[in-house]
Motif scaffolding. Structure first.
Motif, PDB file in Angstrom:
ATOM      1  N   UNK A  91       0.961  -1.155  -0.176  1.00 60.17           N
ATOM      2  CA  UNK A  91       0.078   0.311  -0.079  1.00 60.17           C
ATOM      3  C   UNK A  91       0.651   1.339   0.033  1.00 60.17           C
ATOM      4  N   UNK A  92       0.503   2.196  -0.863  1.00 61.38           N
ATOM      5  CA  UNK A  92       1.345   3.410  -0.850  1.00 61.38           C
ATOM      6  C   UNK A  92       0.292   4.625  -0.244  1.00 61.38           C
ATOM      7  N   UNK A  93       1.178   5.801  -0.076  1.00 62.70           N
ATOM      8  CA  UNK A  93       0.427   6.547   0.844  1.00 62.70           C
ATOM      9  C   UNK A  93       0.935   8.100   0.409  1.00 62.70           C
ATOM     10  N   UNK A  94      -0.063   8.870  -0.061  1.00 61.93           N
ATOM     11  CA  UNK A  94       0.208  10.200  -0.743  1.00 61.93           C
ATOM     12  C   UNK A  94       0.331  11.304   0.421  1.00 61.93           C
ATOM     13  N   UNK A  95       1.449  11.249   0.897  1.00 57.80           N
ATOM     14  CA  UNK A  95       2.100  12.370   1.642  1.00 57.80           C
ATOM     15  C   UNK A  95       3.597  12.749   1.609  1.00 57.80           C
ATOM     16  N   UNK A  96       3.907  13.777   1.864  1.00 56.78           N
ATOM     17  CA  UNK A  96       5.196  14.272   1.334  1.00 56.78           C
ATOM     18  C   UNK A  96       6.366  13.445   2.185  1.00 56.78           C
ATOM     19  N   UNK A  97       6.065  12.830   3.479  1.00 57.30           N
ATOM     20  CA  UNK A  97       6.688  11.924   4.397  1.00 57.30           C
ATOM     21  C   UNK A  97       6.122  10.498   4.429  1.00 57.30           C
ATOM     22  N   UNK A  98       5.621  10.028   3.423  1.00 55.43           N
ATOM     23  CA  UNK A  98       4.667   8.826   3.500  1.00 55.43           C
ATOM     24  C   UNK A  98       5.725   7.529   3.551  1.00 55.43           C
ATOM     25  N   UNK A  99       5.050   6.435   4.047  1.00 55.88           N
ATOM     26  CA  UNK A  99       5.635   5.196   4.195  1.00 55.88           C
ATOM     27  C   UNK A  99       5.024   4.145   3.075  1.00 55.88           C
TER      28      UNK A  99
END
Length: 450
Positions: free
Chosen positions: A234-242
């Motif tokens: 799973x991807x996460x759309x944040x500038x500091x994502x995991x």
């Protein structure tokens, strides 16, 4: 402590024939990597024939394509659907899944916010406004004849959600739709958001919307399932994502829960973004991976990133599209890299020993790609990346990337919107893709194997 787990998978049944295509699309990358021929970017080797030639202007001003390629409009905003509604706006991530009797299903996300128009009555959904009206976000399903690509029916299949951005197909014949929103009750709706929902491809109408809470409550982007294990990445759309992975209690039955973890590269490699003049990862190098547990995946605080980073998880620059091939998956980070134009990573899960991660590609100029978003792998083994530029005037392309890391223009959208949802038909003959707003779903045919 970082942990590494192995899960055994059962036979998935319906839809499992998609594995053959996934194997084929991933194998070209795997074979070239094994041979050591993995030059990238501006210094890429010229051993491959790059691209399909120059793009030809479209007479009607919609989609420029190379010679030998054609497109047709499959579905567009405002088209009447079979459930009495009309096709909503903001068509985003999408999956193509085989059905019996020579049919295929396109399950298409709509990244709608609560105040966006619902495009017709919605009788069943996950969440509602105070007046009882259903939230407009969710999915629509288009059933096509696999040979002629004629639309046989289209309808809403998931509703009551917020900003369904991307997702991913499963080997058992469904689409995982992901919310890119972490709203709490009292913000115009009555329930928590930030979840994944599963939509079977053979659904004939609105599905029972079950939030998959163990898969995490965060700003979801996309998902990919490893058919060998049933693990969901799973991807996460944040500038500091995991980058997360979900270890299901029962592979193939996501609603039965499981464990959420985040990827960790270890000391000195905690930041993969290569920004601010600090280069952490070199293109082409492989690194051993461990996985750290996320102890509270359904947190109200939008703090899964903090939970993971406190345990050593590595940070990525806005994780976006993700696609599983043969024993490896590729995912895009929109704003990563020294130039801030985007990165593509390759992750290879291992049956024994640590998984491995590679920075496969880093865009060095806008001519390679500018803010890559959704991505898939073509039948010739090339990546297909959707651009989503953040500029006042956008000039978005589909970009191809060869197994040698050479980027080339594959298509150009002559509208002020993004490409989204690129996915191939099970036979590899057709690329389906969305123009985001107003929604236009396109089918592109041509010499994809060349």
């Amino acid at each position: 402590m970082a942990t590494h787990s192995k899960t055994t998978v059962k036979s998935f049944g319906p839809g499992a024939d998609r594995r053959g295509f996934l194997r084929a699309t991933g194998s070209a990358f795997a074979a070239l990597a094994a041979s050591g021929g993995m030059a990238r970017g501006a210094q890429a080797a010229q051993a491959f024939s790059v691209g399909y030639g120059p793009l030809k202007p479209d007479p009607i001003g919609l989609l420029d394509l190379p010679e030998g390629f054609t497109y047709r409009i499959i579905s567009k905003m405002g088209d009447a659907m079979d459930d009495g509604g009309s096709v909503p706006d903001k068509g985003d991530g999408m999956g193509c899944i085989p059905l019996p009797d020579g049919k295929i299903a396109l399950v298409r996300n709509h990244e709608l916010k609560p105040k966006d128009p619902p495009s017709g009555p919605i009788p069943l959904g996950y969440d509602h406004f105070e007046d009882g009206e259903c939230l407009p976000g969710g999915t629509t399903t288009i059933v096509l004849d696999a040979e002629t690509l004629s639309v046989e029916k289209q309808f809403r299949s998931l509703a009551g959600t917020i900003r369904n951005c991307a997702g991913g197909v499963t080997p058992w014949g469904s689409w995982i739709s992901c919310e890119e929103d972490v709203s709490l009750p009292g913000e115009g709706q009555s329930k928590k958001h930030g979840y994944c929902f599963e939509v079977p491809a053979n659904a004939t109408g609105l599905v029972d919307p079950v939030p998959l809470k163990d898969m995490g409550r965060f700003n979801h982007e996309a998902a990919a399932v490893d058919p060998a294990t049933g693990i969901v990445y799973l991807t996460e759309d944040r500038g500091d994502s995991l980058l997360y992975r979900f270890l299901p209690n029962v592979p193939g039955e996501l609603a039965k829960g499981g464990k959420l973890q985040a990827l960790a590269l270890g000391e000195g490699l905690s930041d993969t973004r290569n920004g601010g003049g600090k280069i952490t990862l070199n293109v082409g190098d492989w690194h051993a991976v461990s996985w750290v547990d996320i102890p509270n995946p359904d947190s109200d605080k939008d703090d899964l990133r903090a939970q993971g980073q406190a345990r050593g998880a590595s940070v990525f620059a806005r994780g976006e599209g993700i696609h599983m091939g043969d024993g490896e998956l590729y995912f895009c980070c929109t704003s990563g890299g020294a130039a801030g134009l985007g990165q593509v990573f390759c992750l290879r899960p291992q049956a024994s020993g640590p998984d491995r991660l590679q920075l496969f590609f880093e865009s060095q100029s806008k001519d390679q790609f500018n803010f890559g978003d959704n991505l898939t792998v073509g039948p010739n083994g090339h990546l297909v990346v959707c651009e989503d530029q953040y500029t006042e005037v956008v000039d978005n392309h589909l970009r191809g990337i060869t197994p040698a890391g050479e980027a080339y223009p594959l298509a150009r959208l002559d509208r002020q919107t993004e490409f989204a949802g690129a996915c191939f038909s099970p036979d590899g003959k057709t690329l389906f893709v969305n123009a985001y707003s107003p929604t236009i779903t396109l089918a592109i045919t041509g010499p994809w194997l060349a």
